[in-house]
Design an enzyme around this catalytic site. Structure first.
Site, short mmCIF file in Angstrom:
data_model
loop_
_atom_site.label_atom_id
_atom_site.label_comp_id
_atom_site.label_asym_id
_atom_site.label_seq_id
_atom_site.Cartn_x
_atom_site.Cartn_y
_atom_site.Cartn_z
N SER A 1 0.85 -1.19 0.00
CA SER A 1 0.00 0.00 0.00
C SER A 1 0.89 1.23 0.00
O SER A 1 1.93 1.26 0.66
CB SER A 1 -0.91 0.00 1.23
N ARG B 1 -22.78 -9.90 -46.53
CA ARG B 1 -21.67 -9.16 -45.94
C ARG B 1 -22.23 -8.12 -44.98
O ARG B 1 -23.11 -7.34 -45.34
CB ARG B 1 -20.83 -8.48 -47.02
#
Length: 459
Positions: free
Chosen positions: A276, A315
């Site tokens: 930390s 497509r």
């Protein structure tokens, strides 16, 4: 590919490299080279033309950022790539330049390139799963008789075996490995159909060319072009998403068991890992954090794949492009989670003494069901359940062990006392003995999982 600093924090350099811009462009060139050679073998162009094309199918020869920029304007990365390839081939063989990309279409080269990259990505996932399942299997076998609290609805429930819990983490990862391979065997196939999927320009030679291209790239030959039939492809992506979810579940349990108040597990420490910036005493479960972040990000990518399946006619407009953009993210997250958890489990610290202390701290209450089942033989199920409810309340109120409360109650009830073996009753509060049912189930499941892993490792 380019990823943000925060994306890179949650994945691996190996997986980034698989979907890197240069890697994808090179995969596209591999397709073009294989296509030219296949067409030469089928007599559709001179061998010298195929060699001329192959000789410049090298991503390092091209300005990739410029191709990407041009692709945005053209609507497809393949269009400027083929244009640049054609120009480069023409420098050496003008006739060969006219044969570049012959009979193919943009989606053929891009989809095939993504298939090639995905094959490499899947190998990274398989390697990571091999390592993580190995860690879990060893730990499960070692801790079959280690008592630990089982928790339901985030509350202590009963005593189980830590080996049983580890087996529960292992099983979905073995299944993921199996299913990823099964899905890949169907989805990793060549895309080659030409403009509308019919191979019309190549005529009768089209299927033979497709077969040769697939063989050169070591891919499966598709029954037909899958330009807008994305079911097998998306199913593979969803398997990757499910894997991330399973890794997230494992990471959730790990993070909860590593909480300071629980302290049954701890990730490896040292060299600044899990520290930390403000609190020197903290030991953060960073591997679990990365895996949880990956699992949190995954559903939106999986949902995008499903949403993109409604592609128009032969497509797609927009949906295929959305799928392409989402696809790498699934693999980036999954591999980041895998690597993080492999780091954790390679040096996982297991505090079995703390597991026992956490059980003991509950004053025997987690054995209430076993005691109730035993007393039910004497007074019936409902009466035994009601009696145990009262006695657990007394144990909590008086801060005494449930076994002591039961014994005291039995001494005051001669009729009940006559039907109860006090010595046997005490064994119901033995944490190690309580693991026996979990041990039996885990041993049986582990036997099956070992067989699955052996079959996977042979392939």
């Amino acid at each position: 590919m380019s990823v943000s600093i925060f994306d890179s924090f949650l994945t691996t350099t190996d997986m980034i490299a698989v979907f890197d811009d240069t890697a994808i462009v090179q995969a596209m060139f591999r397709f073009e080279e294989a296509l030219a050679q296949a067409q030469a073998d089928e007599g559709m162009m001179e061998p010298a033309a195929a060699r001329a094309i192959a000789g410049v199918c090298n991503a390092q020869l091209y300005d990739i950022p410029a191709i990407i920029s041009a692709g945005r304007r053209a609507g497809s990365l393949a269009i400027p790539l083929v244009k640049e390839l054609t120009k480069t081939v023409a420098l050496y063989d003008a006739q060969a330049a006219g044969k570049v990309h012959w009979g193919s279409t943009s989606q053929d080269v891009i989809d095939t390139a993504m298939v090639l990259a995905t094959r490499d990505a899947l190998q990274l996932l398989d390697d990571g799963l091999h390592d993580l399942t190995g860690h879990l299997l060893q730990l499960a076998e070692r801790h079959l008789a280690t008592p630990v609290l089982a928790r339901t609805l985030m509350q202590p429930a009963q005593v189980t075996s830590f080996g049983f819990k580890l087996t529960g983490w292992l099983a979905p990862l073995v299944r993921a490995r199996l299913r990823l391979r099964e899905s890949a065997s169907r989805a990793l196939q060549l895309q080659l159909g030409g403009a509308v999927g019919t191979l019309a320009v190549m005529g009768e030679q089209g299927p033979a060319v497709a077969g040769r291209v697939a063989a050169a790239l070591k891919l499966k030959v598709a029954d037909a072009a899958w330009h807008t039939q994305r079911d097998e492809w998306v199913r593979l992506g969803l398997e990757v998403a499910v894997l991330s979810g399973s890794l997230g579940k494992l990471a959730t349990d790990l993070s909860l068991m590593a909480q300071g108040e629980i302290a049954e597990l701890a990730e490896p420490s040292g060299n600044g890992r899990g520290g930390s910036s403000a609190m020197p005493h903290k030991r953060n479960p960073v591997s679990a954090m990365i895996a949880l972040a990956a699992a949190t990000r995954t559903p939106q990518h999986a949902a995008a794949l499903l949403a993109s399946m409604g592609q128009q006619h032969e497509r797609g407009l927009g949906n295929w492009q959305a799928e392409l953009a989402e696809w790498p993210n699934l693999f980036l997250s999954a591999h980041g989670a895998l690597q993080a958890l492999n780091d954790a489990f390679a040096g996982l610290q297991i505090d079995s003494a703390r597991m026992l202390r956490n059980i003991d701290a509950l004053q025997g209450l987690v054995f209430a069901e076993a005691a109730s089942a035993y007393l039910a033989a004497a007074i019936g199920k409902q009466a035994a359940h009601a009696l145990l409810e009262k006695m657990t309340g007394d144990a909590l109120a008086s801060q005494r062990h449930l076994a002591d409360v039961i014994e005291e109650t039995l001494k005051q009830d001669d009729k009940l006392h006559a039907h109860v073996d006090t010595a046997h009753l005490r064994t119901l509060f033995d944490p190690v003995a309580a693991t026996a049912p979990a041990q039996r189930l885990a041993q049986r499941q582990l036997q099956s999982l070992r067989a699955d892993l052996a079959s996977l490792n042979l392939k």
